[in-house]
Design a protein around this motif. Structure first.
Motif, PDB file in Angstrom:
ATOM      1  N   ASP A 160       8.957  -4.535   2.140  1.00 51.43           N
ATOM      2  CA  ASP A 160       8.928  -4.641   3.598  1.00 51.43           C
ATOM      3  C   ASP A 160       9.496  -3.322   4.112  1.00 51.43           C
ATOM      4  OD1 ASP A 160       8.859  -5.397   6.238  1.00 51.43           O
ATOM      5  OD2 ASP A 160      10.086  -7.188   5.979  1.00 51.43           O
ATOM      6  N   ALA A 161       8.664  -2.520   4.764  1.00 61.03           N
ATOM      7  CA  ALA A 161       9.078  -1.173   5.148  1.00 61.03           C
ATOM      8  C   ALA A 161       8.828  -0.893   6.624  1.00 61.03           C
ATOM      9  CB  ALA A 161       8.338  -0.136   4.306  1.00 61.03           C
ATOM     10  N   GLN A 162       9.765  -0.157   7.204  1.00 63.41           N
ATOM     11  CA  GLN A 162       9.585   0.427   8.520  1.00 63.41           C
ATOM     12  C   GLN A 162       9.061   1.836   8.267  1.00 63.41           C
ATOM     13  OE1 GLN A 162      10.120  -1.308  11.395  1.00 63.41           O
ATOM     14  NE2 GLN A 162      10.588  -3.022  10.037  1.00 63.41           N
ATOM     15  N   THR A 163       7.950   2.182   8.909  1.00 61.67           N
ATOM     16  CA  THR A 163       7.330   3.486   8.688  1.00 61.67           C
ATOM     17  C   THR A 163       7.260   4.285   9.987  1.00 61.67           C
ATOM     18  OG1 THR A 163       5.125   2.561   9.049  1.00 61.67           O
ATOM     19  CG2 THR A 163       5.936   2.604   6.769  1.00 61.67           C
ATOM     20  N   ASN A 164       6.945   5.551   9.837  1.00 66.42           N
ATOM     21  CA  ASN A 164       6.759   6.420  10.995  1.00 66.42           C
ATOM     22  C   ASN A 164       5.725   7.493  10.641  1.00 66.42           C
ATOM     23  OD1 ASN A 164       7.158   7.314  13.599  1.00 66.42           O
ATOM     24  ND2 ASN A 164       8.936   8.569  13.090  1.00 66.42           N
ATOM     25  N   ASP A 165       4.590   7.037  10.144  1.00 65.77           N
ATOM     26  CA  ASP A 165       3.527   7.947   9.714  1.00 65.77           C
ATOM     27  C   ASP A 165       2.917   8.636  10.931  1.00 65.77           C
ATOM     28  OD1 ASP A 165       4.127   6.748   7.330  1.00 65.77           O
ATOM     29  OD2 ASP A 165       2.198   5.736   7.092  1.00 65.77           O
ATOM     30  N   GLY A 166       2.888   9.968  10.905  1.00 67.35           N
ATOM     31  CA  GLY A 166       2.317  10.738  12.010  1.00 67.35           C
ATOM     32  C   GLY A 166       3.034  10.506  13.330  1.00 67.35           C
ATOM     33  N   GLY A 167       4.336  10.180  13.257  1.00 72.84           N
ATOM     34  CA  GLY A 167       5.106   9.922  14.466  1.00 72.84           C
ATOM     35  C   GLY A 167       4.820   8.573  15.093  1.00 72.84           C
ATOM     36  N   LYS A 168       4.078   7.726  14.393  1.00 74.04           N
ATOM     37  CA  LYS A 168       3.708   6.407  14.910  1.00 74.04           C
ATOM     38  C   LYS A 168       4.501   5.336  14.161  1.00 74.04           C
ATOM     39  CE  LYS A 168      -0.310   3.463  15.633  1.00 74.04           C
ATOM     40  NZ  LYS A 168      -1.733   3.290  15.379  1.00 74.04           N
ATOM     41  N   PRO A 169       5.484   4.695  14.834  1.00 68.16           N
ATOM     42  CA  PRO A 169       6.277   3.658  14.171  1.00 68.16           C
ATOM     43  C   PRO A 169       5.415   2.474  13.735  1.00 68.16           C
ATOM     44  CG  PRO A 169       7.302   4.335  16.236  1.00 68.16           C
ATOM     45  CD  PRO A 169       5.934   4.952  16.196  1.00 68.16           C
ATOM     46  N   GLY A 170       5.738   1.924  12.588  1.00 72.19           N
ATOM     47  CA  GLY A 170       4.987   0.788  12.083  1.00 72.19           C
ATOM     48  C   GLY A 170       5.804  -0.016  11.105  1.00 72.19           C
ATOM     49  N   ASN A 171       5.214  -1.109  10.642  1.00 75.63           N
ATOM     50  CA  ASN A 171       5.837  -1.978   9.657  1.00 75.63           C
ATOM     51  C   ASN A 171       4.768  -2.382   8.662  1.00 75.63           C
ATOM     52  OD1 ASN A 171       6.345  -4.956   8.708  1.00 75.63           O
ATOM     53  ND2 ASN A 171       8.338  -4.074   9.156  1.00 75.63           N
ATOM     54  N   THR A 172       5.145  -2.409   7.402  1.00 76.25           N
ATOM     55  CA  THR A 172       4.220  -2.863   6.376  1.00 76.25           C
ATOM     56  C   THR A 172       4.938  -3.815   5.441  1.00 76.25           C
ATOM     57  OG1 THR A 172       2.584  -2.152   4.751  1.00 76.25           O
ATOM     58  CG2 THR A 172       4.618  -0.906   4.808  1.00 76.25           C
ATOM     59  N   LYS A 173       4.242  -4.864   5.052  1.00 74.94           N
ATOM     60  CA  LYS A 173       4.781  -5.827   4.095  1.00 74.94           C
ATOM     61  C   LYS A 173       3.694  -6.082   3.068  1.00 74.94           C
ATOM     62  CE  LYS A 173       7.385 -10.087   3.744  1.00 74.94           C
ATOM     63  NZ  LYS A 173       8.135 -11.104   4.479  1.00 74.94           N
ATOM     64  N   LEU A 174       3.980  -5.697   1.816  1.00 81.80           N
ATOM     65  CA  LEU A 174       2.984  -5.746   0.749  1.00 81.80           C
ATOM     66  C   LEU A 174       3.578  -6.277  -0.544  1.00 81.80           C
ATOM     67  CD1 LEU A 174       1.583  -2.133   1.244  1.00 81.80           C
ATOM     68  CD2 LEU A 174       0.379  -4.249   1.834  1.00 81.80           C
ATOM     69  N   GLY A 175       2.733  -6.817  -1.386  1.00 84.89           N
ATOM     70  CA  GLY A 175       3.117  -7.107  -2.749  1.00 84.89           C
ATOM     71  C   GLY A 175       2.962  -5.837  -3.566  1.00 84.89           C
ATOM     72  N   ILE A 176       3.849  -5.649  -4.524  1.00 83.32           N
ATOM     73  CA  ILE A 176       3.826  -4.434  -5.342  1.00 83.32           C
ATOM     74  C   ILE A 176       3.951  -4.799  -6.816  1.00 83.32           C
ATOM     75  CG2 ILE A 176       4.978  -2.219  -5.842  1.00 83.32           C
ATOM     76  CD1 ILE A 176       3.897  -2.267  -2.987  1.00 83.32           C
ATOM     77  N   LEU A 177       3.133  -4.157  -7.631  1.00 82.44           N
ATOM     78  CA  LEU A 177       3.235  -4.229  -9.084  1.00 82.44           C
ATOM     79  C   LEU A 177       3.538  -2.821  -9.579  1.00 82.44           C
ATOM     80  CD1 LEU A 177       2.794  -5.505 -11.929  1.00 82.44           C
ATOM     81  CD2 LEU A 177       0.390  -4.868 -11.685  1.00 82.44           C
ATOM     82  N   LEU A 178       4.633  -2.678 -10.315  1.00 79.41           N
ATOM     83  CA  LEU A 178       5.027  -1.389 -10.881  1.00 79.41           C
ATOM     84  C   LEU A 178       5.031  -1.495 -12.403  1.00 79.41           C
ATOM     85  CD1 LEU A 178       8.217  -0.756  -8.694  1.00 79.41           C
ATOM     86  CD2 LEU A 178       5.939   0.181  -8.291  1.00 79.41           C
ATOM     87  N   VAL A 179       4.616  -0.426 -13.058  1.00 76.85           N
ATOM     88  CA  VAL A 179       4.727  -0.337 -14.509  1.00 76.85           C
ATOM     89  C   VAL A 179       5.565   0.894 -14.819  1.00 76.85           C
ATOM     90  CG1 VAL A 179       3.518  -0.079 -16.714  1.00 76.85           C
ATOM     91  CG2 VAL A 179       2.471  -1.415 -14.857  1.00 76.85           C
TER      92      VAL A 179
END
Length: 147
Positions: free
Chosen positions: A106-125
Motif C-alpha cells: 500500500d503506497a502513497q505515490t507522487n509520480d510526475g508531481g501527481k499524488p496517488g495511492n496504489t494497493k497491489l499484491g506482490i510476489l518477490l523472489v
C-alpha cells in the motif's frame, strides 16, 4: 485454580508466539525486503542497486517489465516516486538459496508531481548471492475487488 488458569494462558501464549518465530534465513530475507522498501522511498541509487540481483526481472501489474538498470533509473530519475510504502500480510518461504515473499503493498505515490495511492499484491523472489539476499524477480498483481 487461578494458578492453573494462569499456567494454561502462559502455555497457549507461548505456543502462539513460537508458531510465528522466523528462522535466521527468514529474518535475513525480511531485512532485505525492508532495505528494498526503504531504498524505494529514498531513491538512493546505491541502495537500490545493492538490493537487486544483476539478473533482476521486475514486473508491474500493468504487464511492464524492467531489468535492474530500468528499475533503478525509474526511481532515481523520479519516474516512480514513493512517498510511503506499507507492507502487510507478508509471508516468507526459504528453500535453500531461494526465498519467496508475498505481501500487500500500500503506497502513497507522487509520480510526475501527481499524488496517488496504489494497493497491489506482490510476489518477490530473492536469491542468496555471495552471502546476501538479492531481489531476483518481482511481480505485482491487482488485488481482487471485494464483493
Amino acid at each position: 485454580m487461578m494458578k492453573k488458569i494462569f499456567l494454561l494462558i502462559a502455555i497457549v501464549s507461548g505456543l502462539a508466539v513460537g508458531a510465528k518465530a522466523q528462522t535466521k534465513e527468514e529474518t535475513q530475507v525480511a531485512n532485505a525486503v525492508e532495505n528494498m522498501r526503504k531504498a524505494m522511498i529514498s531513491g538512493n541509487k546505491a541502495d537500490l542497486e545493492n538490493v537487486a540481483s544483476d539478473n533482476l526481472s521486475y514486473g508491474h501489474s500493468s504487464g511492464k517489465l524492467q531489468n535492474k538498470a530500468e528499475f533503478v533509473d525509474a526511481i532515481v530519475n523520479k519516474a516512480s516516486v514513493f512517498v510511503s510504502i506499507s507492507l502487510t500480510e507478508q509471508t516468507i518461504r526459504v528453500t535453500g538459496n531461494t526465498a519467496i515473499v508475498r505481501h500487500i503493498l500500500d503506497a502513497q505515490t507522487n509520480d510526475g508531481g501527481k499524488p496517488g495511492n496504489t494497493k497491489l499484491g506482490i510476489l518477490l523472489v530473492f536469491i542468496k548471492e555471495h552471502g546476501e539476499w538479492k531481489l531476483l524477480a518481482r511481480q505485482a498483481y491487482k488485488l481482487p475487488v471485494a464483493p
